[in-house]
Design a protein around this motif. Structure first.
Motif, short mmCIF file in Angstrom:
data_model
loop_
_atom_site.label_atom_id
_atom_site.label_comp_id
_atom_site.label_asym_id
_atom_site.label_seq_id
_atom_site.Cartn_x
_atom_site.Cartn_y
_atom_site.Cartn_z
N TRP A 32 133.94 28.23 111.57
CA TRP A 32 133.85 29.67 111.33
C TRP A 32 133.12 29.98 110.02
CZ3 TRP A 32 135.59 33.13 114.88
CH2 TRP A 32 136.45 32.66 115.86
N PRO A 47 142.96 36.23 113.20
CA PRO A 47 143.49 35.62 111.98
C PRO A 47 142.39 35.12 111.04
CG PRO A 47 144.11 34.30 113.91
CD PRO A 47 143.45 35.55 114.41
N PHE A 48 141.26 34.68 111.59
CA PHE A 48 140.17 34.24 110.72
C PHE A 48 139.62 35.41 109.91
CE2 PHE A 48 135.66 33.87 109.80
CZ PHE A 48 135.69 32.80 108.92
N PHE A 108 130.72 31.77 114.83
CA PHE A 108 131.50 30.63 115.32
C PHE A 108 130.49 29.60 115.81
CE2 PHE A 108 133.82 28.33 118.69
CZ PHE A 108 134.85 27.80 117.91
N LYS A 146 141.32 34.59 120.35
CA LYS A 146 142.66 34.39 119.79
C LYS A 146 142.57 33.96 118.32
CE LYS A 146 146.99 32.02 120.69
NZ LYS A 146 147.70 31.06 121.52
N SER A 147 141.57 33.18 117.96
CA SER A 147 141.40 32.70 116.59
C SER A 147 140.63 33.68 115.72
CB SER A 147 140.67 31.36 116.60
OG SER A 147 141.40 30.41 117.32
N MET A 199 138.43 31.63 121.78
CA MET A 199 137.79 32.03 120.54
C MET A 199 138.37 33.35 120.03
SD MET A 199 135.04 34.02 119.04
CE MET A 199 134.48 34.81 120.48
#
Length: 152
Positions: free
Chosen positions: A41, A7-8, A61, A3-4, A1
């Motif tokens: 998200w 960028p989100f 999330f 890692k994402s 989670m």
């Protein structure tokens, strides 16, 4: 989670305040709200005020809060910059920073209304920082922020 998350948050910020995105319904009396959704998200920036303002950004999330940031910004020298020029400077600087995939980095950008800079400590997991606008070398605007990952 995690890692994402980074960028989100960049995509969410680029699609809301930086892009003068559409306002969402007010989540609290008197608040100005911007939101962004993408699959599992969700992001909301909710703030009060204008020239001087206070707000909170939150990321969910799968409907669970996972990250948040609080901030307070204000004009220090109305004789050097007003809210409209400060806002344009901030939007342009953050757009430039985020188009490089950067977030919570030390960053400088100069525009027609002043020099924007931000100094940040930490990572997306736990951070604090300050962004400022200097006009002719004098500090005219400042915003303090802090936040990080939210854990149950």
């Amino acid at each position: 989670m995690l890692k994402s998350l980074h960028p989100f948050v960049i995509r969410a910020k680029k699609s809301t305040y930086v892009a003068s995105g559409p306002k969402d319904h007010s989540s609290r009396p008197g608040s100005h709200d911007l939101s962004y959704h993408e699959k599992d998200w969700a992001y909301r920036d909710s703030y009060f005020g204008g020239t001087d303002f206070l707000g909170q950004e939150t990321v969910w999330f799968k409907n669970e809060p996972v990250w948040s940031m609080i901030y307070y910004g204000h004009i220090l020298r109305l004789d050097l910059i007003d809210g409209e020029r400060a806002g344009k400077t901030i939007q342009a600087a953050l757009s430039n920073e985020q188009s490089q995939g950067r977030l919570l980095d030390n960053f400088e950008w100069s525009g027609p209304y002043g020099k924007f800079s931000t100094l940040s400590e930490g990572t997306i997991e736990h951070f604090k920082g300050r962004e400022v606008i200097a006009v002719d070398g004098a500090l005219a605007y400042a915003l303090d922020y802090m936040g990080g990952v939210v854990k149950p």
